[in-house]
Design an enzyme around this catalytic site. Structure first.
Site, PDB file in Angstrom:
ATOM      1  N   GLY A 242       0.816  -1.206   0.000  1.00 42.07           N
ATOM      2  CA  GLY A 242       0.000   0.000   0.000  1.00 42.07           C
ATOM      3  C   GLY A 242       0.846   1.252   0.000  1.00 42.07           C
ATOM      4  O   GLY A 242       2.026   1.220  -0.349  1.00 42.07           O
ATOM      5  N   SER A 243       0.263   2.333   0.410  1.00 45.15           N
ATOM      6  CA  SER A 243       0.959   3.618   0.422  1.00 45.15           C
ATOM      7  C   SER A 243       1.934   3.684   1.588  1.00 45.15           C
ATOM      8  O   SER A 243       1.846   2.919   2.557  1.00 45.15           O
ATOM      9  CB  SER A 243      -0.056   4.757   0.549  1.00 45.15           C
ATOM     10  N   GLY A 247       1.666   2.121   5.357  1.00 52.19           N
ATOM     11  CA  GLY A 247       2.754   1.287   5.845  1.00 52.19           C
ATOM     12  C   GLY A 247       3.381   1.812   7.120  1.00 52.19           C
ATOM     13  O   GLY A 247       3.755   1.038   8.010  1.00 52.19           O
ATOM     14  N   GLU A 264       5.567  -3.477   1.462  1.00 48.37           N
ATOM     15  CA  GLU A 264       5.817  -3.101   0.065  1.00 48.37           C
ATOM     16  C   GLU A 264       5.024  -1.828  -0.191  1.00 48.37           C
ATOM     17  O   GLU A 264       3.821  -1.875  -0.437  1.00 48.37           O
ATOM     18  CB  GLU A 264       5.378  -4.221  -0.891  1.00 48.37           C
ATOM     19  N   CYS A 298       3.401  -0.048  -8.600  1.00 51.86           N
ATOM     20  CA  CYS A 298       4.391   0.511  -7.685  1.00 51.86           C
ATOM     21  C   CYS A 298       5.748   0.637  -8.375  1.00 51.86           C
ATOM     22  O   CYS A 298       6.593   1.429  -7.943  1.00 51.86           O
ATOM     23  CB  CYS A 298       4.502  -0.333  -6.421  1.00 51.86           C
TER      24      CYS A 298
END
Length: 512
Positions: A242-243, A247, A264, A298
Site C-alpha cells: 500500500g501507500s 505502511g 511493500e 508501484c
C-alpha cells in the site's frame, strides 16, 4: 456484463466476503460493497463485508488449521500448492478477464497476472524441498551447531487494488509451503477477484480433505478488519502492500507488539538515460514503464533523468511515441492504456498536474480527462509528460497515474545517480547505457539505492524468481523469489553435544 464468466467463477449477485476456506460465513454486518467496472461504470456484483466478530471467527479457525498444517511435511505442502497451480491454469482465462473487468488493466496484463500466480506456485513447489538451514562449525569438541526454520503461524496478507491476485499469491504460496496459514484482506476496490481465487483454492482443499482455515479471506474496512489484524498478537506476520502512509501506521502498530512485517510501499522510480544509451531499447522501456497499467504500478516509471546531450532527442521521440498511444477499453488488445481505478484516482491525476504547474513544471503533452463515447465512466485520462526539476515537491511524491517527469542532468553518470537517489522512496530503478563502467557503477554501493536496479530494461515488470521489494520509505520488505521465504519463518539455532563432557562458556568450571 459477461454473466457466463461470472457463473464459471461462481460469482453471485450477492457474495459473502468472509471465508475460512470451504466455508463461507454469513456476516453480522449490514455493510455491502457495490462493485462496478472502471471500464464503463457497469455494476458487476455486490459483496457483504466482514465484521470484527467475523474476523475473530476466521482467526480462530486459522489457529486450529495451523496445528495440523505445520505437521505436514513441507514437500507434501508443496504438492497442495502444485495442485493449486494446476487449478489456476484451468481458470486462467476467466480469472484474467475478471481482473481486467474489476481493476481496469489491459486484458494481456490480466492474463499475465494470473500467470504470475501460476509461476509462483511452480516456484513454491520446488522451494518446498529446499527450506535449508546452515551447519556451522562449533568451537567446542564433539558438538554440532546448525540453524533451522519453523513456521510462524498465521500470516496476514493485506493487498492493494493494482495487483488484485498476484501479490496475494507471492505471499500465500510461499507461506503455505513454509507451513503457515494465511488470512487475506484484499482491497475493497477489487474484492470479486479475491472471492474467485478463494473458491478456486477451496476446490483443492476439498479434494485433499484438508481442514478449514489454511487459506482464509476477510473483506472489510480498515476499522473493522484491517486494524484488528495489525493489533492481533496471534498474527505472527503481516505482509502489507500500500501507500507509505498506510505502511508507516502498520509498522508502528505491529512494532508495539513485536510482530513481524513485510512492507511493500510507494515507489518513485527513475530511468537514467546517458549519452551512451541505445534509444531503441530506452524509449520502449520508458513508455511501457510510464503508461502500463495506466501508471498504477508501484514499479511504474515516474521520472526519466536524461543527459543534456540527449535531452532534446529523447523528448522528441517520447512525444512521438505518446501520440501513437491508444486509450480505450482494456478488453480490446489493440489499446495500450485503460482506465484509472476510479474517479478518486482521476482527481489525484488532476491535482498532481496542477501542482506541477504551480511549482514551475511545463506540461508538454496529455493533461486531459477523456469524455464522450467509450469514456462514460469518467476514469480515462491521457498519459502526461511534464518537464520538471527533481526538487519540486510534487516530483518527490508518488502519484498513482500515468504522469511522467522529465529531468535534465549535466556532468557524468554520478550526477544522474545522485538525482535518482534524492527521493524518500527506493523501490525500482534502471539505467540505459552501453558503457560497462556506467552500468557497473550504477550497480555498485555508490550507485542506485533501490531494492531493484536494472541495466537496459525498464523499472516495471519483475520476475518471480528474484526477491521483490525496496528500501527507505518503500519499507524494506521482500516477497516472491530468492530467499524471501525466510521472512515467513522463524529462525532457530541449535547446538547438539554428543560428547561425554559439558564444556562451559568462557572456560568456567563448577566443582560439583
Amino acid at each position: 456484463m459477461d454473466l457466463t464468466l461470472l457463473k464459471k467463477l461462481d460469482i453471485q449477485k450477492m457474495n459473502s466476503g468472509c471465508s475460512t476456506g470451504q466455508k463461507w460465513i454469513k456476516s453480522t454486518t449490514s455493510k455491502v460493497l457495490d462493485i462496478t467496472s472502471p471500464i464503463n461504470g457497469e455494476a458487476i456484483a455486490k459483496v457483504q463485508t466482514c465484521s470484527h466478530e467475523d474476523y475473530l471467527e476466521v482467526k480462530k479457525q486459522a489457529q486450529r488449521a495451523f496445528t495440523v498444517w505445520r505437521t505436514v511435511p513441507a514437500p507434501q505442502r508443496g504438492e497442495i500448492v502444485r495442485q493449486i497451480g494446476l487449478k489456476l491454469r484451468e481458470y486462467k482465462e476467466e480469472l484474467g478477464k475478471l481482473v481486467t473487468l474489476e481493476m481496469g488493466k489491459s486484458i494481456q496484463e490480466g492474463y499475465g497476472e494470473v500467470q504470475e500466480m501460476i509461476d509462483i506456485c511452480d516456484f513454491a513447489v520446488g522451494l518446498s524441498r529446499q527450506l535449508y538451514g546452515v551447519t556451522t562449525q562449533s568451537e567446542r569438541p564433539e558438538h554440532r551447531m546448525y540453524d533451522q526454520y519453523h513456521p510462524i503461524g498465521i500470516v496476514g496478507i493485506i493487498s492493494a487494488f493494482n495487483f488484485p491476485v498476484a501479490v496475494y499469491a507471492w505471499n500465500a504460496m510461499l507461506a503455505a509451503v513454509c507451513g503457515d496459514v494465511c488470512i487475506w484482506k484484499p482491497s475493497s476496490k477489487v474484492p470479486l477477484t479475491a472471492i474467485a481465487v478463494q473458491k478456486i483454492v477451496a476446490e483443492v482443499l476439498k479434494e485433499n480433505k484438508l481442514p478449514e482455515g489454511i487459506f482464509s479471506l476477510v473483506i472489510g474496512s480498515g476499522r473493522d478488519v484491517g486494524e484488528a489484524m495489525l493489533q492481533d498478537k496471534e498474527v505472527g506476520l503481516i505482509s502489507i502492500t500500500g501507500s507509505t502512509r498506510v505502511g508507516r501506521h502498520a509498522n508502528e502498530v505491529i512494532a508495539r507488539r513485536f510482530g513481524k512485517v513485510i512492507c511493500e510501499l510507494g515507489g518513485n522510480n527513475a530511468i537514467i538515460v546517458t549519452p551512451n544509451a541505445d534509444l531503441k531499447l530506452a524509449i520502449p522501456g520508458i513508455v511501457f514503464g510510464a503508461v502500463g497499467t495506466a501508471g498504477q504500478r508501484c514499479t511504474s516509471t515516474r521520472r526519466v533523468i536524461i543527459h543534456e546531450d540527449m535531452y532534446d532527442t529523447v523528448k522528441k521521440t517520447l512525444l512521438k511515441a505518446y501520440k501513437s498511444i491508444k486509450i480505450g477499453t482494456p478488453l480490446d488488445e489493440s489499446n495500450h492504456v485503460g482506465p484509472l481505478i476510479d474517479t478518486d484516482a482521476v482527481k489525484m491525476y488532476e491535482d498532481a498536474i496542477a501542482q506541477a504547474k504551480e511549482q514551475g513544471g511545463k506540461v508538454i503533452c496529455g493533461d486531459q480527462v477523456l469524455s464522450g463515447k467509450g469514456y462514460e465512466s469518467g476514469t480515462y485520462v491521457k498519459p502526461t509528460i511534464v518537464e520538471v526539476t527533481n526538487d519540486m515537491a510534487i516530483v518527490q511524491d508518488e502519484t498513482f497515474a500515468p504522469i511522467l517527469y522529465l529531468i535534465k542532468y549535466s556532468g557524468d553518470v554520478e550526477d544522474a545517480i545522485a538525482i535518482q537517489n534524492d527521493v524518500v522512496q527506493g523501490l525500482s530503478s534502471a539505467i540505459f547505457t552501453q558503457d560497462v563502467r556506467e552500468a557497473e557503477l550504477f550497480l555498485s554501493s555508490r550507485g542506485s539505492d533501490c531494492g531493484i536496479a536494472n541495466i537496459n530494461i525498464g523499472t516495471s515488470g519483475a520476475e518471480i524468481g528474484g526477491a521483490f521489494g525496496g528500501e527507505k520509505e518503500t519499507g524494506g520488505g521482500r516477497e516472491s523469489g530468492s530467499d524471501a521465504w525466510k521472512g515467513y519463518m522463524r529462525r532457530q539455532t541449535n547446538t547438539i553435544n554428543y560428547s561425554k563432557e559439558l564444556p562451559l562458556a568462557q572456560g568456567i568450571k563448577f566443582n560439583l
